[in-house]
Design an enzyme around this catalytic site. Structure first.
Site, PDB file in Angstrom:
ATOM      1  N   HIS A   1      -4.104  -3.536  10.112  1.00 33.83           N
ATOM      2  CA  HIS A   1      -5.044  -4.458   9.460  1.00 33.83           C
ATOM      3  C   HIS A   1      -4.375  -5.799   9.132  1.00 33.83           C
ATOM      4  CE1 HIS A   1      -4.223  -2.754   5.115  1.00 33.83           C
ATOM      5  NE2 HIS A   1      -3.502  -3.839   5.300  1.00 33.83           N
TER       6      HIS A   1
ATOM      7  N   GLU B   1      -9.992  -4.013   8.379  1.00 33.92           N
ATOM      8  CA  GLU B   1      -9.533  -2.701   8.814  1.00 33.92           C
ATOM      9  C   GLU B   1      -9.910  -2.487  10.287  1.00 33.92           C
ATOM     10  OE1 GLU B   1      -7.636  -1.129   6.859  1.00 33.92           O
ATOM     11  OE2 GLU B   1      -8.386  -0.964   4.810  1.00 33.92           O
TER      12      GLU B   1
HETATM   13  C1  F6R Z   1      -2.658  -8.778   1.432  1.00 27.02           C
HETATM   14  C2  F6R Z   1      -3.164  -8.437   2.752  1.00 27.02           C
HETATM   15  C3  F6R Z   1      -2.711  -7.221   3.502  1.00 27.02           C
HETATM   16  C4  F6R Z   1      -1.187  -7.022   3.497  1.00 27.02           C
HETATM   17  C5  F6R Z   1      -0.805  -5.765   4.270  1.00 27.02           C
HETATM   18  C6  F6R Z   1       0.688  -5.480   4.187  1.00 27.02           C
HETATM   19  O1  F6R Z   1      -3.244  -9.983   0.966  1.00 27.02           O
HETATM   20  O2  F6R Z   1      -3.982  -9.139   3.212  1.00 27.02           O
HETATM   21  O3  F6R Z   1      -3.174  -7.301   4.831  1.00 27.02           O
HETATM   22  O4  F6R Z   1      -0.563  -8.137   4.045  1.00 27.02           O
HETATM   23  O5  F6R Z   1      -1.488  -4.658   3.761  1.00 27.02           O
HETATM   24  O6  F6R Z   1       1.004  -5.164   2.865  1.00 27.02           O
HETATM   25  P1  F6R Z   1       2.492  -4.844   2.418  1.00 27.02           P
HETATM   26  O7  F6R Z   1       3.263  -6.125   2.520  1.00 27.02           O
HETATM   27  O8  F6R Z   1       2.358  -4.378   1.001  1.00 27.02           O
HETATM   28  O9  F6R Z   1       3.011  -3.789   3.336  1.00 27.02           O
END
Ligand code: F6R
Length: 243
Positions: A141, A146
């Site tokens: 995503h 999603e």
């Molecule tokens: C957050 C967002 C999400 C995150 C992704 C990765 O604003 O849009 O797409 O970038 O879920 O999250 P982390 O860095 O926590 O693994």
């Protein structure tokens, strides 16, 4: 299909420092830059590095604007797990954005569809996004788009998958459920940015990164839509680049 520029660095710390420098240079080159911002674990260190560069006097955000990718529907902006709170903690409280210049979707309540349309309009009025920062989920995503999200989708309310809800549960107070929906810029909104920086660190993201750029683009992997963009820069560590 357009190939992204890929910068592979030793570890997550090197990636975060390089991304912070990339953003700082973009702001120096264009003080009226409009940024697209992300939240999540990956960006904590990046914002810390960016704040450190700012404190050294490297740049000012006084003329810049920013639009975050996403926000939970139904959470007050001051809720500890809201992305508004995250952004204040990690960036907005430490730099000099003008009041109101750094925004997130305002979807704590009311007419969510109208708030999403207003957000798209605000981005357009600002002249579009110059530099969009993106993380990637294990399921591919981007933002909260999603698998199954259309590549031409715009800012809208979306249902969060069980895997995204459980990944984000740690940010919520014990016993409090992750909201079932969020507002997110669409994949089409993201692809409108003039430059996209995708940040991918950790072995747990290797499969998502591989699917994004080495399989045929498919709505099963939202990040594979980035094939359609001519100016994508991927910053990853060796662990994420492992496949
Ligand atoms: C957050 C967002 C999400 C995150 C992704 C990765 O604003 O849009 O797409 O970038 O879920 O999250 P982390 O860095 O926590 O693994």
């Amino acid at each position: 299909m357009t190939e992204p520029t890929i910068t592979t660095l030793e570890d997550a710390a090197a990636v975060s420092s390089a991304v912070a420098q990339h953003v700082a240079q973009a702001i120096q080159a264009k003080p009226k830059l409009t940024l697209g911002l992300a939240t999540g674990n990956t960006f904590r260190a990046i914002y810390a590095d960016l704040v450190a560069l700012y404190e050294k006097g490297g740049f000012s955000l006084a003329q810049a604007k920013a639009f975050n990718l996403d926000e939970y529907v139904g959470l007050a902006a001051d809720h500890p797990a809201s992305f508004a709170t995250y952004m204040k903690q990690h960036l907005f409280n430490h730099v000099d954005f003008a009041p109101g210049a750094a925004r997130l979707p305002e979807v704590a309540g009311g007419d969510i569809a109208a708030a999403c349309a207003a957000y798209e309009q605000a981005i357009a009025t600002a002249g579009g996004i110059d530099l969009q920062l993106l993380g990637i989920g294990r399921n591919g995503h981007i933002g909260f788009n999603e698998p199954g999200s259309p590549f031409d989708s715009r800012t809208r309310e979306v249902a969060l998958t069980a895997s995204t809800q459980s990944a984000n549960a740690v940010d919520f107070p014990p016993g409090e459920a992750v909201p079932p929906t969020a507002a997110t810029m669409g994949i089409g909104s993201i692809l409108d940015a003039r430059e996209i920086v995708l940040v991918v660190t950790g072995a747990h993201k290797a499969e998502a990164l591989h699917r994004a750029f080495h399989a045929d683009p498919s709505i099963d992997c939202p990040a594979s839509a980035l094939h359609r963009h001519h100016n994508v820069h991927v910053f990853c560590d060796k662990a994420a680049a492992g496949l």
